[in-house]
Design a protein around this motif. Structure first.
Motif, PDB file in Angstrom:
ATOM      1  N   VAL A  25       0.850  -1.180   0.000  1.00 10.14           N
ATOM      2  CA  VAL A  25       0.000   0.000   0.000  1.00 10.14           C
ATOM      3  C   VAL A  25       0.892   1.240   0.000  1.00 10.14           C
ATOM      4  O   VAL A  25       0.632   2.219  -0.679  1.00 10.14           O
ATOM      5  N   GLY A  26       1.970   1.182   0.775  1.00  9.89           N
ATOM      6  CA  GLY A  26       2.864   2.343   0.874  1.00  9.89           C
ATOM      7  C   GLY A  26       4.269   1.908   1.243  1.00  9.89           C
ATOM      8  O   GLY A  26       4.699   0.779   0.951  1.00  9.89           O
ATOM      9  N   GLY A  27       4.958   2.813   1.922  1.00  9.74           N
ATOM     10  CA  GLY A  27       6.366   2.608   2.238  1.00  9.74           C
ATOM     11  C   GLY A  27       6.678   1.340   3.027  1.00  9.74           C
ATOM     12  O   GLY A  27       7.726   0.736   2.828  1.00  9.74           O
ATOM     13  N   GLY A  29       5.645  -1.623   2.721  1.00  2.59           N
ATOM     14  CA  GLY A  29       5.918  -2.733   1.805  1.00  2.59           C
ATOM     15  C   GLY A  29       7.319  -2.653   1.225  1.00  2.59           C
ATOM     16  O   GLY A  29       8.028  -3.666   1.126  1.00  2.59           O
ATOM     17  N   ASP A  30       7.748  -1.455   0.886  1.00  2.00           N
ATOM     18  CA  ASP A  30       9.100  -1.263   0.345  1.00  2.00           C
ATOM     19  C   ASP A  30      10.165  -1.587   1.383  1.00  2.00           C
ATOM     20  O   ASP A  30      11.203  -2.161   1.074  1.00  2.00           O
ATOM     21  N   VAL A  31       9.903  -1.210   2.624  1.00  2.81           N
ATOM     22  CA  VAL A  31      10.891  -1.403   3.683  1.00  2.81           C
ATOM     23  C   VAL A  31      11.098  -2.890   3.972  1.00  2.81           C
ATOM     24  O   VAL A  31      12.231  -3.363   4.091  1.00  2.81           O
ATOM     25  N   ALA A 268      15.225  -2.330  -7.678  1.00  2.00           N
ATOM     26  CA  ALA A 268      13.880  -2.072  -8.214  1.00  2.00           C
ATOM     27  C   ALA A 268      13.780  -0.645  -8.761  1.00  2.00           C
ATOM     28  O   ALA A 268      13.049  -0.392  -9.714  1.00  2.00           O
ATOM     29  N   TRP A 269      14.499   0.268  -8.126  1.00  7.68           N
ATOM     30  CA  TRP A 269      14.454   1.671  -8.551  1.00  7.68           C
ATOM     31  C   TRP A 269      15.787   2.042  -9.182  1.00  7.68           C
ATOM     32  O   TRP A 269      16.640   2.629  -8.545  1.00  7.68           O
ATOM     33  N   ASN A 270      15.967   1.658 -10.414  1.00  5.18           N
ATOM     34  CA  ASN A 270      17.218   1.942 -11.101  1.00  5.18           C
ATOM     35  C   ASN A 270      16.944   2.389 -12.540  1.00  5.18           C
ATOM     36  O   ASN A 270      16.586   1.576 -13.385  1.00  5.18           O
ATOM     37  N   ILE A 315       3.555  11.874  -6.520  1.00  7.17           N
ATOM     38  CA  ILE A 315       3.119  10.468  -6.423  1.00  7.17           C
ATOM     39  C   ILE A 315       2.848  10.191  -4.958  1.00  7.17           C
ATOM     40  O   ILE A 315       3.767  10.214  -4.133  1.00  7.17           O
ATOM     41  N   THR A 316       1.587   9.956  -4.627  1.00  7.32           N
ATOM     42  CA  THR A 316       1.289   9.923  -3.203  1.00  7.32           C
ATOM     43  C   THR A 316      -0.055   9.287  -2.872  1.00  7.32           C
ATOM     44  O   THR A 316      -0.947   9.222  -3.720  1.00  7.32           O
ATOM     45  N   ARG A 317      -0.172   8.815  -1.640  1.00  9.45           N
ATOM     46  CA  ARG A 317      -1.499   8.544  -1.100  1.00  9.45           C
ATOM     47  C   ARG A 317      -2.087   9.924  -0.792  1.00  9.45           C
ATOM     48  O   ARG A 317      -1.394  10.776  -0.226  1.00  9.45           O
ATOM     49  N   LEU A 318      -3.337  10.130  -1.141  1.00 11.09           N
ATOM     50  CA  LEU A 318      -3.939  11.434  -0.869  1.00 11.09           C
ATOM     51  C   LEU A 318      -4.624  11.398   0.497  1.00 11.09           C
ATOM     52  O   LEU A 318      -5.814  11.100   0.607  1.00 11.09           O
ATOM     53  N   LEU A 343      -0.199  14.352 -11.457  1.00 15.40           N
ATOM     54  CA  LEU A 343      -0.429  13.749 -10.140  1.00 15.40           C
ATOM     55  C   LEU A 343      -0.824  12.293 -10.309  1.00 15.40           C
ATOM     56  O   LEU A 343      -1.718  11.967 -11.094  1.00 15.40           O
ATOM     57  N   LEU A 344      -0.133  11.416  -9.588  1.00 15.75           N
ATOM     58  CA  LEU A 344      -0.565  10.023  -9.489  1.00 15.75           C
ATOM     59  C   LEU A 344      -0.883   9.778  -8.027  1.00 15.75           C
ATOM     60  O   LEU A 344      -0.003   9.838  -7.173  1.00 15.75           O
ATOM     61  N   GLY A 345      -2.146   9.548  -7.717  1.00 11.84           N
ATOM     62  CA  GLY A 345      -2.490   9.362  -6.312  1.00 11.84           C
ATOM     63  C   GLY A 345      -3.863   8.772  -6.172  1.00 11.84           C
ATOM     64  O   GLY A 345      -4.681   8.843  -7.077  1.00 11.84           O
ATOM     65  N   LEU A 401       9.603   7.949   0.952  1.00 10.34           N
ATOM     66  CA  LEU A 401      10.488   7.288  -0.001  1.00 10.34           C
ATOM     67  C   LEU A 401      10.516   8.033  -1.319  1.00 10.34           C
ATOM     68  O   LEU A 401      11.495   7.978  -2.065  1.00 10.34           O
ATOM     69  N   THR A 402       9.421   8.775  -1.599  1.00  7.25           N
ATOM     70  CA  THR A 402       9.324   9.333  -2.949  1.00  7.25           C
ATOM     71  C   THR A 402      10.424  10.367  -3.227  1.00  7.25           C
ATOM     72  O   THR A 402      10.865  10.490  -4.361  1.00  7.25           O
ATOM     73  N   GLN A 403      10.877  11.077  -2.180  1.00  5.61           N
ATOM     74  CA  GLN A 403      11.954  12.042  -2.428  1.00  5.61           C
ATOM     75  C   GLN A 403      13.247  11.326  -2.818  1.00  5.61           C
ATOM     76  O   GLN A 403      14.015  11.815  -3.651  1.00  5.61           O
TER      77      GLN A 403
HETATM   78  P1  ADP Z   1       3.604   6.282   2.542  1.00  8.16           P
HETATM   79  O1  ADP Z   1       4.201   5.011   3.064  1.00  8.16           O
HETATM   80  O2  ADP Z   1       3.160   7.237   3.613  1.00  8.16           O
HETATM   81  O3  ADP Z   1       2.520   6.058   1.531  1.00  8.16           O
HETATM   82  P2  ADP Z   1       6.205   6.717   1.302  1.00  8.16           P
HETATM   83  O4  ADP Z   1       6.770   7.904   0.614  1.00  8.16           O
HETATM   84  O5  ADP Z   1       6.989   6.149   2.429  1.00  8.16           O
HETATM   85  O6  ADP Z   1       4.731   7.103   1.738  1.00  8.16           O
HETATM   86  O7  ADP Z   1       5.992   5.525   0.257  1.00  8.16           O
HETATM   87  C1  ADP Z   1       5.197   5.683  -0.860  1.00  8.16           C
HETATM   88  C2  ADP Z   1       5.468   4.562  -1.840  1.00  8.16           C
HETATM   89  O8  ADP Z   1       4.250   4.245  -2.529  1.00  8.16           O
HETATM   90  C3  ADP Z   1       6.465   4.943  -2.920  1.00  8.16           C
HETATM   91  O9  ADP Z   1       7.120   3.778  -3.368  1.00  8.16           O
HETATM   92  C4  ADP Z   1       5.559   5.501  -4.025  1.00  8.16           C
HETATM   93  O10 ADP Z   1       6.157   5.404  -5.297  1.00  8.16           O
HETATM   94  C5  ADP Z   1       4.356   4.587  -3.908  1.00  8.16           C
HETATM   95  N1  ADP Z   1       3.068   5.180  -4.316  1.00  8.16           N
HETATM   96  C6  ADP Z   1       2.307   6.079  -3.639  1.00  8.16           C
HETATM   97  N2  ADP Z   1       1.178   6.343  -4.309  1.00  8.16           N
HETATM   98  C7  ADP Z   1       1.215   5.612  -5.440  1.00  8.16           C
HETATM   99  C8  ADP Z   1       0.330   5.449  -6.565  1.00  8.16           C
HETATM  100  N3  ADP Z   1      -0.841   6.082  -6.636  1.00  8.16           N
HETATM  101  N4  ADP Z   1       0.697   4.602  -7.556  1.00  8.16           N
HETATM  102  C9  ADP Z   1       1.880   3.949  -7.488  1.00  8.16           C
HETATM  103  N5  ADP Z   1       2.741   4.062  -6.463  1.00  8.16           N
HETATM  104  C10 ADP Z   1       2.428   4.869  -5.456  1.00  8.16           C
END
Ligand code: ADP
Length: 507
Positions: A25-27, A29-31, A268-270, A315-318, A343-345, A401-403
């Protein structure tokens, strides 16, 4: 089951609700994936335990198979069977738990946002430990994340150590103190915890309602190591303003609490090998970035008439945390300044989703602005590559993470100085910071004026100092945001905790 004996490194098991890319859903999962991979590379045995959601990205799981075992786990006064699956995700061994419970806990088409989330994840936390016991695992570290698996900490000490699953130290990482997993105290009983004994101010009782328990508080109290995801956020949550009601708890457990900045998964991010891009590129050859900009413009139907018109991405959760009012404002201000905005959100909050749907419709045929209101991994990669700047105007940001991803793709961050943004984005015009660390544009006050100042300075550099901008892009792309150094910090915490446990058991 994977054998855990005779290995030189540590045996680390993450119990989590998310793991990129299969369930994200967000960060968080990446961590789980990024940290897991980095620790595995350092020679540790890393395993992950996840729910088997119906809505996972199954094509990213290798060799998935059901094990010939049934793990029975207690809930609401009886035992429920659980089917266990194994598979490999990004090279990491994963156990997937599929409850045979009539509530179909993980068959909801989404990870969170269900009325019974508390039940679903307290159930999962208990089965995860039951699985480790059943499989006779002897982990050195059990690492749980966020409120969904915070139950693991009290469950481990109260129920599983007495059953013999006692080799581990517990590490809890809170990725966002906004989400604390609170419920009426009686609901804790379902997973077998003793609500009467745990509903105390020094244990799991919520700090603002004495008839409620707070699972994140429980994990702070009952874990050996507590971390959050950046040094600045670790400071912020120790204040009444930033701690969302938990600052006193964090302060009384401050000895075991530390902030470690997340890394990003640099495989993954390259941009040099990213298959989602139109053209791959690198710091030494950034021409490809322009081709991706063109590709994105074509894909979204934006004007391509001027190649140097700056493209601003987001790119964000709104959600309110992300500064939605500033994001909305940024669209209009970017257009006024002669830029393009993408905007992708998507939003789990209905009124925010509706508000942005209205804005999306308003700009439907606009040649310089596009809003895509969904979650789209592939599109996110192209936007990072195509955009010249990425805005992150968060009200608070545990790490963000997006920055970091943006910088790796040569998109310059425009960020509010809070939490992990404060630890990773340093203003180009800030003379107090050594030149080599300056990498973006920042602002402090969370209002339109504050944001405008940073955006306008960025536009000024972009439009009037093309060579300096190019150098900035190349510099940002070369910054090391990999998990290497952060994973070493976790490794050190784990080692210290394990050593302390061994010393204590000998004396
Ligand atoms: P949070 O965990 O609060 O959502 P982070 O910046 O830690 O914010 O992580 C956001 C992650 O989710 C990033 O990998 C970003 O690219 C991804 N992300 C957020 N919104 C979307 C979206 N609508 N579509 C694809 N990836 C998204």
């Amino acid at each position: 089951f994977t054998s855990s004996s005779t290995r030189p490194g540590l045996h680390i098991i993450h119990i989590a609700a998310e793991m990129a890319p299969v369930a994200k859903v967000g960060g968080l999962g990446d961590v789980v994936t990024g940290l897991g991979k980095a620790l595995q590379k350092k020679g540790h045995l890393v395993e992950i335990v996840l729910p088997k959601y119906d809505c996972m990205q199954y094509e990213s799981i290798k060799d998935m198979k059901a094990l010939d075992v049934v793990v029975e786990s207690y809930f609401d006064g009886r035992l429920y069977k659980n089917k266990i699956w194994t598979g490999t995700v990004e090279g990491l061994p994963v156990y997937f738990i599929e409850p045979q419970h009539p509530g179909k806990f993980f068959g909801r088409g989404q990870l969170y946002g269900e009325h019974d989330d508390f039940k679903r994840f307290s159930f999962f936390s208990r089965v995860a430990l039951e699985l480790l016991l059943h499989a006779e695992k002897k982990p050195d570290i059990i690492h749980c994340h966020d409120w969904q698996t915070a139950f693991v900490a009290p469950l481990y000490w109260d129920l599983y150590v007495p059953k013999g699953l006692d080799s581990a130290r517990i590490c809890f990482t809170c990725h966002n103190f906004e989400y604390q997993g609170t419920a009426p105290a009686s609901e804790l009983t379902s997973c077998g915890l003793d609500a009467y004994h745990l509903n105390r101010p020094d244990r799991m009782q919520d700090n603002s309602a004495n008839d409620r328990i707070n699972s994140v508080k429980g994990a702070i109290v009952f874990s050996n190591i507590v971390t959050t995801v950046s040094p600045t956020y670790a400071q912020e949550v120790r204040t009444a303003q930033g701690g969302k009601g938990l600052h006193a708890t964090i302060n009384s457990h401050s000895k075991k609490f530390v902030g470690i900045l997340n890394g990003i998964d640099t495989d993954a991010w390259n941009p040099a090998s990213d298959n989602f891009l139109k053209v791959q590129y690198s710091a030494s050859d950034i021409e490809g970035k322009l081709e991706n900009k063109e590709a994105l413009r074509r894909l979204l139907g934006l004007s391509s008439s001027e190649i140097r018109r700056p493209l601003v991405g987001c790119i964000t959760r709104l959600v309110p945390q992300k500064g939605v009012h500033l994001i909305r404002h940024a669209i209009y201000r970017t257009l006024e300044l002669g830029g393009q905005f993408v905007l992708l959100g998507s939003s789990p909050v209905p009124h925010i989703q509706r508000e942005f749907e209205d804005i999306r419709n308003h700009f439907q045929n606009h040649e310089h602005a596009r809003l895509v209101l969904k979650y789209d991994e592939a599109l996110s990669h192209l936007i990072y590559a195509a955009s010249d700047m990425l805005i992150i105007p968060s009200i608070f940001e545990p790490c963000g993470l997006t920055q970091m991803i943006a910088m790796r793709y040569g998109s310059i961050p425009i960020a509010r100085k809070t939490g992990g943004l404060n630890d990773s984005v340093f203003d180009v015009d800030d003379d107090t910071i050594p030149d080599q660390f300056r990498n973006g544009f920042t602002f402090v006050t969370a209002d339109e004026q504050g944001f405008n100042n940073a955006l306008e300075r960025a536009f000024n550099y972009y439009m009037n100092k093309a060579e300096t901008w190019k150098e900035l892009v190349q510099k940002d792309m070369s910054i090391d945001f990999s998990w290497d150094s952060s994973a070493s910090q976790y490794e050190e915490l784990y080692n210290r905790a394990v050593l302390r446990a061994r010393t204590a058991s000998r004396s």
